[in-house]
Enzyme design. Structure first.
Site: not given
Ligand code: TRP
Ligand code: ZN
Length: 882
Positions: A274-275, A308-309, A312
């Site tokens: 998660m970013e 990826h993160e 973001h």
């Molecule tokens: N945004 C995160 C990604 O880079 C993914 C994500 C969305 C996420 N909802 C989440 C991660 C809930 C952990 C829990 O792709």
């Molecule tokens: Zn993402």
């Protein structure tokens, strides 16, 4: 204070209903007081009415399972009649005119939070997960991405329980709380952000530290936090982070913007990573690696997810989404960016082939089944169910097509414009596409169909050759199949990158091309039918279409096996060369499956096996490419190609037959490769050495198929790294050799203390295409190494069984479906997000033959009619049956 209980209503949220909130939020001050069992959160939020908001308009905030302790307005306690608070909502009935400050105190029990959304505990540490709607489980808020605010966060915790106290932004202050055993830290994030990017982490970790000097010379302190004892396994992640930071400067001109960048790895996590601004939180799986415990594939995933993160930070954080319908605006674009990064770090061709394989195995079935939705959906009941292969993977393909159509310079100009125009804002897909239209002057009106129409377009290419005229004609017909809610479709703009391969194997040029727009080596199909004529050719060329997989479509062509073999041996585009081999093998597998279904013994044209073996032996090709080329289409690939009346047992038998054929014909080649691809030195995770291992293990697999089981048993014993050890174990277990149980025990004993390796042990057993697999998986749910509350364990054992074991999940007696449905119901009470993802493995049930179909439908109905389902599982169950 009044508390009312409300049940989770499954209202539909629609894109067309978008309206901004009546109040904006300027600043938030959060104060977390952590303790062993309870956490108190004080949130002081400054609201201002937006232009046009009528005085006294009620303020309505989101909540989820919240318990309000106290509410104050501009410093004074609120009268009980002035507000309403429930678990799911806080309403200030008549806010004062102008700006005001609300101070809300909530009490949380993080240790009881098994949903892993909001504030929870993992191995004793505290962490948060707020995307998509987790912040409302911490405090009442406008928990939506278009409300951007500046956050200041204070964290206070017992020193013995949490040495590190982390949040977004830059550190401001820290110290002891006098007269107590507690300490505190204050963080300030100067960049306005939506609540889903908030994060707080507290705990005691091992850390690894480094620094990065940005392109303008600013120094950034980098820290990775991992669970105690694991510090030595974070080195590769740190290296990948620094390479990502440099790459984003060089390729997109994007510089990092805070003084610190932190990554925290946790063992309990719903997804990959998660970013959160300046404080990425990762699943352990995408940070921790050592040669002994991680495979080459793990290293590649770590590199990709770290990138990826990090990426973001610009595509997602600096520019965020107006609403969750725009999710692909950050996810599709960021996947495209991480794919390009990995392509630059490794082999571009091999990366492209793996990405397309992923797209076809995950997104195509989604697009062809009841869960199909556009890259930008227009309605949802539960947004967590839209973090899908369509939004991520097809979303990335759509960005790739924008690049193909804009050209490299046009694409960069469009991206620059996007960063310029929308920095600090919450944007839409229209905003994004407009930047490319404005930067290049191209009309992209029809291109928007890629965001709004679901279903995989089908393109049929019929080729004819007029020798007398030296003219090649290709008639392209496109159709987009009906999908839920979209019975009829418009033709889409489809970029077809192409070449005409002449008799000597090199591309020839036509003097004139008519019938479609041609831009360099790209034909753009715009209408339902194009008759494209290539003139001025001296000898019949073989058309190579959709080079590099230039559009996410299903292409069928009239090329015969001789033409396909020619492309397999000559195509200058490595992707299409691989594709030609796959198409040949697929042809054989379909015929063989048909034979098995009609109780005949399977036969496959020997030339197919020959072409595969010849590619394996071609020294002019890189080992990693050759390894991909010898891998036959998977059972799921064949099932997808058949689309109807699928019998997984017949597919398995057909594929085993072709495997046997390749193994026998190629025995000497594979024995030779196995010897020559032996390690050249100590393990290194770089792409070239990984490619050699990959080819060597593919060869080993065929050697065992040809009868040399002892080779795999020996390889297991001799392995000095996880890639080779796991490959050998998988082969031994998959072939059901007598040594299988002993090696599985050995593997468990060696790695019992490493949960990520235990996951591999679970996966090998879950995917074994052997009769006892279901019983074994069921037994493993009671093994001490398994835990239903940990998403990684659940995915390794159960989701892998359902998505990776075609014959056993789809057993003809329905027992596989019943087992998985039981686990969905069990999990739904613990973690609905993980449960609904598990249920999504039923998505292709309608393609099965009638008997299996009936069993699958019965299980879906059993789930759908269970009382008290989460919104997540109810939504997937309903749509799957719809
Ligand atoms: N945004 C995160 C990604 O880079 C993914 C994500 C969305 C996420 N909802 C989440 C991660 C809930 C952990 C829990 O792709
Ligand atoms: Zn993402």
């Amino acid at each position: 204070m009044e508390l009312t209980s409300e049940t989770a209503g499954a209202e539909v949220v629609r894109l067309v209903d978008y309206v901004a909130t009546p109040y904006r939020i300027d600043t938030v001050h959060l104060d977390f007081r952590l303790d062993e069992t309870e956490t108190v959160v004080v949130a002081e939020t400054a609201f201002t009415p937006r232009d046009g908001t009528a005085p006294g308009t009620p303020l309505v905030l989101d909540g989820d399972e919240l318990w309000l302790v106290e509410a104050r307005l501009d410093g004074a306690p609120l009268a009980a009649t002035a507000y309403e608070a429930s678990e799911r909502r806080f309403t200030l009935k008549a806010p004062p005119a102008g700006s005001f400050r609300l101070m809300l105190t909530t009490r949380l029990r993080p240790a009881e939070n098994t949903k892993l959304m909001g504030l929870y505990r993992s191995s004793g540490n505290w962490c948060t997960q707020c995307e998509a709607e987790g912040f409302r489980r911490i405090t009442y808020f406008h928990d939506r991405p278009d409300v951007l605010a500046v956050y200041t966060t204070r964290i206070e915790a017992p020193k013995a329980l949490a040495k590190s106290l982390l949040s977004n932004g830059n550190p401001v202050e820290s110290g002891d709380v006098p007269g107590t055993d507690r300490h505190f830290a204050v963080w300030h994030d100067p960049f306005p952000k939506p609540s889903y990017l908030f994060a707080m982490v507290a705990g005691t970790f091992d850390t690894i530290e480094d620094r990065f000097v940005t392109m303008s010379g600013r120094e950034v302190a980098l820290t990775i936090y991992v669970e105690h004892g694991r510090g030595a396994k974070a080195g590769y992640a740190m290296d990948a982070l620094k390479r990502s930071m440099r790459w984003d400067e060089e390729v997109f001109g994007r510089e990092y913007d805070l003084d610190v960048f932190m990554i925290v790895a946790v063992g309990d996590f719903n997804m990959g990573a998660m970013e959160n601004k300046g404080l990425n939180v990762f699943n352990d799986k995408y940070v921790l690696a050592s040669p002994r415990t991680a495979t080459d594939v793990d290293y590649a995933h770590i590199e990709g997810v770290i990138a990826h993160e990090y990426f973001h930070n610009w595509t997602g954080n600096r520019i965020t989404c107006r609403d969750w319908f725009q999710l692909c605006l950050k996810e599709g674009l960021t996947v495209f960016r991480d794919q390009e990064f990995s392509a630059d770090q490794r082999s571009r061709a091999v990366k492209r082939i793996s990405d397309v394989r992923l797209l076809k195995s995950h997104q195509f079935p989604e697009d062809a089944g009841p869960l199909a939705h556009p890259v930008r959906p227009n309605l949802y009941k539960e947004i967590n169910n839209f973090y899908t292969a369509t939004v991520y993977e097809k979303g990335a393909e759509v960005v790739r097509m924008l690049k193909t159509l804009s050209g490299a310079d046009g694409f960069r100009a469009g991206m620059d414009l996007y960063f310029d125009r929308h920095d600090g804002m919450a944007a839409t897909v229209e905003d994004f596409v407009a930047c490319f239209a404005d930067a290049t002057g191209r009309d992209l009106t029809d291109f928007m169909l890629w965001y709004t129409q679901s279903g995989t377009p089908e393109v049929m290419a019929a080729t004819s050759w007029d020798a007398g005229a030296g003219r090649l004609k290709i008639v392209f017909d496109q159709t987009v199949p009906p999908t839920p809610g979209q019975p009829t479709k418009k033709p889409m703009p489809i970029p077809i990158r192409f070449g005409l391969v002449g008799p000597d194997g090199t591309d020839v040029q036509a003097t004139r091309i008519t019938g479609a727009t041609v831009e360099g080596d790209v034909l753009v199909l715009e209408a339902a039918r194009h008759e494209v004529v290539f003139e001025g050719l001296t000898a019949r060329p073989v058309p190579s279409l959709l080079r590099g997989f230039s559009a996410p479509v299903r292409l069928t062509s009239t090329l015969d096996p001789a033409d396909q073999s020619f492309l397999a041996a000559n195509d200058g585009d490595p992707f299409n060369r691989w594709q030609a081999i796959q198409s040949l093998a697929m042809r054989g597998l379909i015929e063989a499956t048909d034979a098995v279904r009609h109780k005949r013994s399977p036969t496959v044209d020997g030339r197919i096996a020959e072409a595969i073996v010849a590619t394996a032996a071609l020294e002019t090709l890189d080992p990693d490419f050759r390894a991909l080329a010898v891998g036959l289409p998977s059972e799921a690939d064949v099932a997808r190609e058949l689309a109807l009346d699928v019998d997984p047992d017949a597919i398995f038998a057909a594929r085993e037959h072709l495997r046997g054929l390749v193994a026998t014909r190629g025995r000497d080649v594979f024995a030779d490769l196995y010897a020559r691809m032996a390690p050249e030195g100590a393990y290194a995770p770089d792409a070239a050495s990984a490619g050699r291992r990959s080819l060597r293990n593919a060869a080993l697999d065929y050697l065992v198929r040809a009868g040399d089981g002892a080779a795999a048993v020996a390889a297991y014993g001799a392995a000095d790294n996880m890639t080779d050890r796991l490959a050998a174990l998988t082969i031994v277990v998959g072939a059901d050799l007598t040594e299988a149980d002993a090696l599985l025990d050995d593997f468990h004993d060696r790695f019992a203390d490493d949960p990520l390796v235990v996951d591999k042990w679970l996966m090998v057993q879950a995917t074994a295409p052997v009769d006892g697999a279901l019983d074994r998986v069921r037994a493993l749910t009671a093994h001490p190494s398994f835990s239903i509350t940990n998403p990684n364990r659940v995915r390794a054992l159960i989701t892998t069984f359902a998505s990776g074991n075609q014959t056993q999940f789809n057993r003809a007696d329905g027992a596989g479906f019943a087992f998985v449905a039981d686990r969905v119901l069990e999990l739904d009470r613990i973690n609905p997000q993980v449960a609904s993802r598990l249920l999504s493995t039923f998505r292709s049930w309608r393609a099965l033959e009638p008997r299996r179909q009936a069993y699958a439908e019965a299980e879906l109905k059993r789930v759908a009619t269970t009382a008290g389902l989460s919104r997540d599982v109810a939504d997937i169950a309903e749509r799957s049956l719809g």
